[in-house]
Design a protein around this motif. Structure first.
Motif, PDB file in Angstrom:
ATOM      1  N   ILE A  17      20.451  22.953   9.375  1.00 23.02           N
ATOM      2  CA  ILE A  17      20.545  21.537   9.743  1.00 23.02           C
ATOM      3  C   ILE A  17      20.227  20.805   8.443  1.00 23.02           C
ATOM      4  O   ILE A  17      19.068  20.702   8.023  1.00 23.02           O
ATOM      5  N   MET A  18      21.291  20.381   7.775  1.00 25.76           N
ATOM      6  CA  MET A  18      21.155  19.824   6.414  1.00 25.76           C
ATOM      7  C   MET A  18      20.696  18.376   6.542  1.00 25.76           C
ATOM      8  O   MET A  18      21.513  17.459   6.590  1.00 25.76           O
ATOM      9  N   ASP A  19      19.391  18.162   6.563  1.00 26.29           N
ATOM     10  CA  ASP A  19      18.883  16.814   6.821  1.00 26.29           C
ATOM     11  C   ASP A  19      18.134  16.260   5.603  1.00 26.29           C
ATOM     12  O   ASP A  19      17.554  17.029   4.833  1.00 26.29           O
ATOM     13  N   TYR A  61      25.422  22.223   9.713  1.00 32.56           N
ATOM     14  CA  TYR A  61      25.625  21.030  10.538  1.00 32.56           C
ATOM     15  C   TYR A  61      25.971  19.897   9.567  1.00 32.56           C
ATOM     16  O   TYR A  61      25.124  19.423   8.821  1.00 32.56           O
ATOM     17  N   ALA A  62      27.236  19.525   9.556  1.00 34.12           N
ATOM     18  CA  ALA A  62      27.684  18.519   8.591  1.00 34.12           C
ATOM     19  C   ALA A  62      27.791  17.126   9.205  1.00 34.12           C
ATOM     20  O   ALA A  62      27.543  16.125   8.527  1.00 34.12           O
ATOM     21  N   PHE A  63      28.178  17.055  10.484  1.00 30.45           N
ATOM     22  CA  PHE A  63      28.365  15.742  11.128  1.00 30.45           C
ATOM     23  C   PHE A  63      28.281  15.929  12.638  1.00 30.45           C
ATOM     24  O   PHE A  63      29.023  16.726  13.212  1.00 30.45           O
ATOM     25  N   SER A  64      27.358  15.191  13.256  1.00 32.63           N
ATOM     26  CA  SER A  64      27.153  15.376  14.692  1.00 32.63           C
ATOM     27  C   SER A  64      27.973  14.371  15.503  1.00 32.63           C
ATOM     28  O   SER A  64      28.461  13.367  14.959  1.00 32.63           O
ATOM     29  N   ASN A  67      26.543  11.063  14.952  1.00 34.02           N
ATOM     30  CA  ASN A  67      26.597  10.435  13.627  1.00 34.02           C
ATOM     31  C   ASN A  67      27.678   9.351  13.496  1.00 34.02           C
ATOM     32  O   ASN A  67      27.659   8.571  12.548  1.00 34.02           O
ATOM     33  N   ARG A  70      26.592   5.692  12.830  1.00 29.57           N
ATOM     34  CA  ARG A  70      26.112   5.202  11.521  1.00 29.57           C
ATOM     35  C   ARG A  70      27.065   4.132  10.982  1.00 29.57           C
ATOM     36  O   ARG A  70      28.200   4.025  11.449  1.00 29.57           O
ATOM     37  N   ARG A 180      15.827  23.915   9.193  1.00 27.53           N
ATOM     38  CA  ARG A 180      16.018  22.453   9.155  1.00 27.53           C
ATOM     39  C   ARG A 180      15.178  21.867   8.040  1.00 27.53           C
ATOM     40  O   ARG A 180      13.977  22.145   7.937  1.00 27.53           O
ATOM     41  N   GLU A 184      11.892  17.164   9.822  1.00 33.35           N
ATOM     42  CA  GLU A 184      12.123  16.881  11.249  1.00 33.35           C
ATOM     43  C   GLU A 184      12.094  18.181  12.034  1.00 33.35           C
ATOM     44  O   GLU A 184      12.704  19.161  11.618  1.00 33.35           O
ATOM     45  N   ARG A 186      13.287  19.131  15.199  1.00 27.91           N
ATOM     46  CA  ARG A 186      14.100  19.049  16.418  1.00 27.91           C
ATOM     47  C   ARG A 186      15.476  19.630  16.132  1.00 27.91           C
ATOM     48  O   ARG A 186      15.861  19.821  14.979  1.00 27.91           O
ATOM     49  N   SER A 188      18.395  18.223  17.408  1.00 22.85           N
ATOM     50  CA  SER A 188      19.408  17.158  17.301  1.00 22.85           C
ATOM     51  C   SER A 188      20.792  17.619  17.768  1.00 22.85           C
ATOM     52  O   SER A 188      21.797  17.378  17.098  1.00 22.85           O
TER      53      SER A 188
HETATM   54  C1  IPE Z   1      21.364  16.048  12.413  1.00 25.79           C
HETATM   55  O1  IPE Z   1      20.719  15.161  11.582  1.00 25.79           O
HETATM   56  C2  IPE Z   1      22.839  16.061  12.115  1.00 25.79           C
HETATM   57  C3  IPE Z   1      23.213  16.650  10.839  1.00 25.79           C
HETATM   58  C4  IPE Z   1      22.414  17.210   9.985  1.00 25.79           C
HETATM   59  C5  IPE Z   1      24.627  16.613  10.556  1.00 25.79           C
HETATM   60  P1  IPE Z   1      20.441  13.649  12.011  1.00 25.79           P
HETATM   61  O2  IPE Z   1      19.773  13.015  10.867  1.00 25.79           O
HETATM   62  O3  IPE Z   1      21.679  13.025  12.514  1.00 25.79           O
HETATM   63  O4  IPE Z   1      19.452  13.840  13.243  1.00 25.79           O
HETATM   64  P2  IPE Z   1      18.354  12.861  13.848  1.00 25.79           P
HETATM   65  O5  IPE Z   1      19.038  11.549  14.082  1.00 25.79           O
HETATM   66  O6  IPE Z   1      17.259  12.741  12.846  1.00 25.79           O
HETATM   67  O7  IPE Z   1      17.884  13.536  15.089  1.00 25.79           O
END
Ligand code: IPE
Ligand code: IPE
Ligand code: MG
Length: 232
Positions: A17-19, A61-64, A67, A70, A180, A184, A186, A188
């Protein structure tokens, strides 16, 4: 990035989860899109390193599905980065040894981007490191999509195998480890079904700052865990 070890069959699949791209940029007083640009660089290096240490499946995870809420210009810059990555893969499909797979509902993407993605799945079929890129992906959406497919086929008594076979990830083993970044803790809406028995690793490192050393730490932590699957 160089490595001194290889993983074994216990660790076949790592999902990321690339956050933290946005925060990385904001901390530098840059617009968020720069975070995504540097994040895309980190992604290239991490995928390569995972291949070098013997990981067979990498999922990112590139785009949920969420997302899309945004700002439009941020969504546009993420899609542009994806598009250039796909162009790069198309040019060097033979040298990369990456078998691409796209998970998520591609029907909402720009038709040319979706077509490019499907074409790349074809072109890279013979390669060995499976890289699944989650775009417009949501775990709930995926499960709903699977049930609708089963309903269309007239299935009434549905098994767990039936559901797995209709997920976007059909044929790919469940992730052994989910990493992750950015602090964070979670999911997501990522791989809800497939993560039932995954190990989780959380790090405060922001995605654009991820290096092979962070991967080594995650792998080391993974090997210190005991996976019991409900047994004693
Ligand atoms: C999860 O990250 C989605 C990706 C990494 C593509 P988000 O930044 O969208 O998740 P939340 O909003 O913090 O839960
Ligand atoms: C993850 O980084 C990339 C995507 C969700 C596309 P973010 O953009 O969520 O970065 P933060 O969480 O805002 O720092
Ligand atoms: Mg985020």
């Amino acid at each position: 990035m160089s490595n001194s070890y290889t993983v074994d069959e216990r660790l076949q699949h790592i999902a990321f989860i690339m956050d933290g791209n946005g925060r990385w940029a904001e901390r530098r007083g840059m617009p968020r899109r720069f975070g995504h640009r540097y994040g895309a660089e980190a992604f290239r290096k991490i995928v390569k390193y995972c291949g070098d240490i013997g990981i067979k499946y990498v999922t990112v995870y590139a785009f949920s599905t969420e997302n899309w809420s945004r700002p439009e210009n941020e969504v546009r810059s993420i899609m542009k980065l994806l598009d250039s990555y796909l162009d790069e893969c198309e040019k060097s499909a033979k040298d990369y040894n990456i078998k691409l797979r796209f998970i998520g509902d591609l029907s909402k993407l720009e038709p040319s981007l979706a077509a490019k993605a499907r074409r790349l799945e074809e072109i890279t079929q013979e390669n060995s490191l499976t890289l699944s890129i989650a775009i417009n992906y949501g775990g709930k959406d995926e499960i709903v999509h699977a049930f609708n497919n089963l309903a269309k086929k007239g299935k009434t008594c549905i098994s767990s195998e039936d559901i797995a076979s209709e997920l976007y990830t059909a044929g790919i083993p469940d992730p052994d480890l989910i990493v992750r970044t950015a602090g964070e803790m979670r999911l997501s809406n990522f791989l809800m079904w497939q993560s039932a028995y995954s190990e989780f690793y959380f790090t405060d490192t922001l995605w654009p700052d991820m290096t092979s050393k962070d991967i080594d730490k995650a792998v080391e932590e993974f090997y210190s865990r005991q996976r019991r699957y409900g047994k004693v």
